[in-house]
Design a protein around this motif. Structure first.
Motif, short mmCIF file in Angstrom:
data_model
loop_
_atom_site.label_atom_id
_atom_site.label_comp_id
_atom_site.label_asym_id
_atom_site.label_seq_id
_atom_site.Cartn_x
_atom_site.Cartn_y
_atom_site.Cartn_z
N ILE A 62 0.85 -1.20 0.00
CA ILE A 62 0.00 0.00 0.00
C ILE A 62 0.88 1.25 0.00
CG2 ILE A 62 -1.74 1.29 1.32
CD1 ILE A 62 -2.77 -1.50 2.30
N ALA A 63 1.92 1.22 0.82
CA ALA A 63 2.82 2.39 0.91
C ALA A 63 3.48 2.67 -0.45
CB ALA A 63 3.87 2.15 1.98
N MET A 64 3.89 1.62 -1.17
CA MET A 64 4.51 1.85 -2.47
C MET A 64 3.49 2.28 -3.51
SD MET A 64 7.37 -1.15 -2.70
CE MET A 64 8.24 -0.70 -4.18
N ASN A 71 -3.40 -10.54 0.79
CA ASN A 71 -3.94 -10.19 -0.53
C ASN A 71 -4.92 -9.02 -0.35
OD1 ASN A 71 -4.72 -10.13 -3.14
ND2 ASN A 71 -5.21 -12.30 -3.30
N ASP A 72 -4.33 -7.86 -0.12
CA ASP A 72 -5.13 -6.69 0.25
C ASP A 72 -6.16 -6.31 -0.80
OD1 ASP A 72 -3.86 -5.94 2.77
OD2 ASP A 72 -2.10 -5.46 1.56
N THR A 73 -5.87 -6.62 -2.06
CA THR A 73 -6.75 -6.20 -3.13
C THR A 73 -8.11 -6.88 -3.08
OG1 THR A 73 -4.78 -5.95 -4.43
CG2 THR A 73 -6.80 -5.93 -5.64
N GLY A 80 -5.31 -7.04 8.08
CA GLY A 80 -5.08 -5.60 8.19
C GLY A 80 -3.69 -5.28 8.71
N ASP A 81 -3.12 -6.16 9.50
CA ASP A 81 -1.73 -5.94 9.93
C ASP A 81 -0.93 -7.20 9.66
OD1 ASP A 81 -1.11 -7.56 12.60
OD2 ASP A 81 -3.22 -6.96 12.59
N ASN A 82 0.32 -7.00 9.29
CA ASN A 82 1.14 -8.15 8.94
C ASN A 82 1.83 -8.78 10.14
OD1 ASN A 82 0.42 -8.16 6.30
ND2 ASN A 82 2.38 -7.47 5.48
N LEU A 126 3.11 4.86 8.74
CA LEU A 126 2.92 4.04 7.53
C LEU A 126 2.43 2.62 7.81
CD1 LEU A 126 5.90 4.86 5.17
CD2 LEU A 126 3.51 5.41 4.84
N SER A 127 2.67 2.14 9.01
CA SER A 127 2.30 0.74 9.24
C SER A 127 1.06 0.65 10.11
CB SER A 127 3.46 -0.01 9.88
OG SER A 127 3.73 0.55 11.14
N ARG A 128 0.41 -0.48 10.03
CA ARG A 128 -0.86 -0.66 10.74
C ARG A 128 -0.65 -1.12 12.18
NH1 ARG A 128 -5.34 -0.78 7.25
NH2 ARG A 128 -6.42 -0.92 9.22
N1 GLU Z 1 -0.44 -5.56 3.79
C1 GLU Z 1 -0.14 -4.18 3.95
C2 GLU Z 1 0.78 -3.70 2.81
O1 GLU Z 1 1.48 -4.47 2.22
C3 GLU Z 1 0.58 -3.82 5.24
C4 GLU Z 1 -0.04 -4.22 6.51
C5 GLU Z 1 0.83 -3.78 7.68
O2 GLU Z 1 1.40 -2.68 7.63
O3 GLU Z 1 0.97 -4.51 8.65
O4 GLU Z 1 0.86 -2.54 2.51
#
Ligand code: GLU
Length: 390
Positions: A64-66, A147-149, A158-160, A220-222
């Protein structure tokens, strides 16, 4: 068997199968994009552990960040659809940079995108587990993300952090490393409380430990510290140690190996014991396979259960469900996760594995219960006489 501990702390180089979770803020700078030098340095650390014989799985955030930079989405909080669109764009780039960085060390990367159902539904869980095992057998490094999409709001990680821990138990990893923008757990949030003390080791997650975890997440992170503690619960219950380490500098794994400060969460068991205990004790068996004496002896010698040894099939179960395995005298021999639906199991019972394709019309697994999915009675794990546990 625990990796050799020095001074009471485990050693990262002592583990056999390690999950390395990389947070978005480590990998992606909001202004300049991908932190290439940082990633290259991490890939070198990973290659070192890999060359030492460990299986490595990467759980990488950053899609998502990229993607949001490519799409020009500048606002701080994205709508779900925007985040999903950003993930679709960013994931391509993310997979490519991982593949390229690992290829420099002659390591093959494999992309795996998981949804919540892939780790939580038993049928799909077995599929994902088998794919991961095959990749690791071939010394590839799976690079995993949610697979966020396609994941929908109600049923997504939602969080990795938690995803990494679940993948850890699914792949029977013995260590989960969360690389973060903080070096570990403190008694209070260190940014706010100058008296906050660092905690190097957590033998058990107590209410007191949970209370230390506040809720803050970085921009940036969840996942904040709360989700890391949730992840630690999942990982340690699955028999893996978990480590929170600072990933903001280059070569974060090398730093840990050389003694950098970090927080270890210890597990009371090993992945194999944890998995067998889970199979033996926590699932509601959906059916019974009655097996012949030869199959009982083979299973007790550590072999898988093949369809040829099955004399009778009872119950209506689906692939991935837990079933009871009984001998011809009716005594419980084991419990296990069955690789076939009941309707197919009936047809292949008593048949040689090479006949499976002809009987069912597709080539399934040659074991009806793989030995990794079997918990033998008498391992001290099953509870004889209790047939319908919740
Ligand atoms: N799956 C999300 C991503 O690749 C990140 C989730 C997280 O920040 O933990 O952007």
């Amino acid at each position: 068997m625990k990796p050799a501990a020095s001074g009471g702390l485990p050693k990262l180089t002592g583990f056999k199968r390690i999950i390395i979770k990389v947070g978005s803020s480590l990998l992606v700078d909001r202004k300049t994009g991908l932190k290439t030098a940082w990633l290259e340095a991490l890939a070198t650390d990973i290659a070192g552990l890999h060359a030492g014989g460990a299986d490595i799985l990467v759980v990488s955030s950053g899609a998502i960040a990229m993607g949001r930079t490519y799409l020009g989405l500048k606002k701080p909080a994205l709508e779900l659809e925007e985040a999903q669109a950003a993930a679709a764009v960013g994931q391509i780039a993310l997979a490519r940079v991982w593949a390229e960085s690992l290829a420099k060390h002659s390591i093959t990367a494999a992309q795996i995108l998981l949804t919540y159902g892939d780790t939580e539904e038993r049928r799909r869980y077995l599929n994902a587990r088998a794919t991961l095992a095959t990749l690791l057998k071939h010394r590839a490094i799976p690079v995993i993300n949610e697979n966020d999409t396609v994941a929908t709001q109600e049923i997504r990680y939602g969080d990795n952090d938690r995803l990494a821990a679940r993948v850890g138990s699914m792949a029977s990893a013995d260590c989960v490393v969360l690389l973060s923008d903080i070096d570990g757990l403190y008694t209070a949030a260190p940014q706010k409380d100058p008296k906050a003390e660092f905690i190097p080791i957590v033998p058990r997650i107590t209410a007191k430990i949970e209370a230390m975890a506040g809720g803050a997440a970085s921009e940036l992170s969840r996942g904040g510290m709360m989700t890391k503690i949730e992840a630690a619960k999942i990982a340690t219950t699955g028999g893996a140690a978990m480590l929170i380490a600072n990933g903001t500098k280059e070569h974060p794994l090398k730093a840990v190996i050389e003694g950098a400060r970090c927080t270890w969460f210890l597990s009371p068991s090993t992945p194999v014991t944890a998995r067998k205990r889970w199979i033996a004790g926590t699932l509601e068996p959906r059916g019974t396979l009655q097996i012949d004496d030869g199959a009982v002896a083979a299973m007790r010698a550590g072999k898988s259960l093949l369809p040829a040894g099955v004399a009778r099939v009872e119950g209506s179960f689906a692939r991935g469900d837990c079933v009871i395995v009984r001998g011809l005298d009716g005594g419980e021999v084991a419990r296990g996760l069955v690789a076939y639906d009941a309707i197919d199991a009936v047809q292949i019972a008593g048949r040689a594995s090479r006949d499976i394709e002809a009987v069912l019309g597709y080539s399934g697994r040659k074991e009806i219960i793989h030995r990794d999915d079997l918990a033998l009675s008498g391992d001290g794990m099953t509870r004889p006489g209790v047939q319908n546990e919740a």
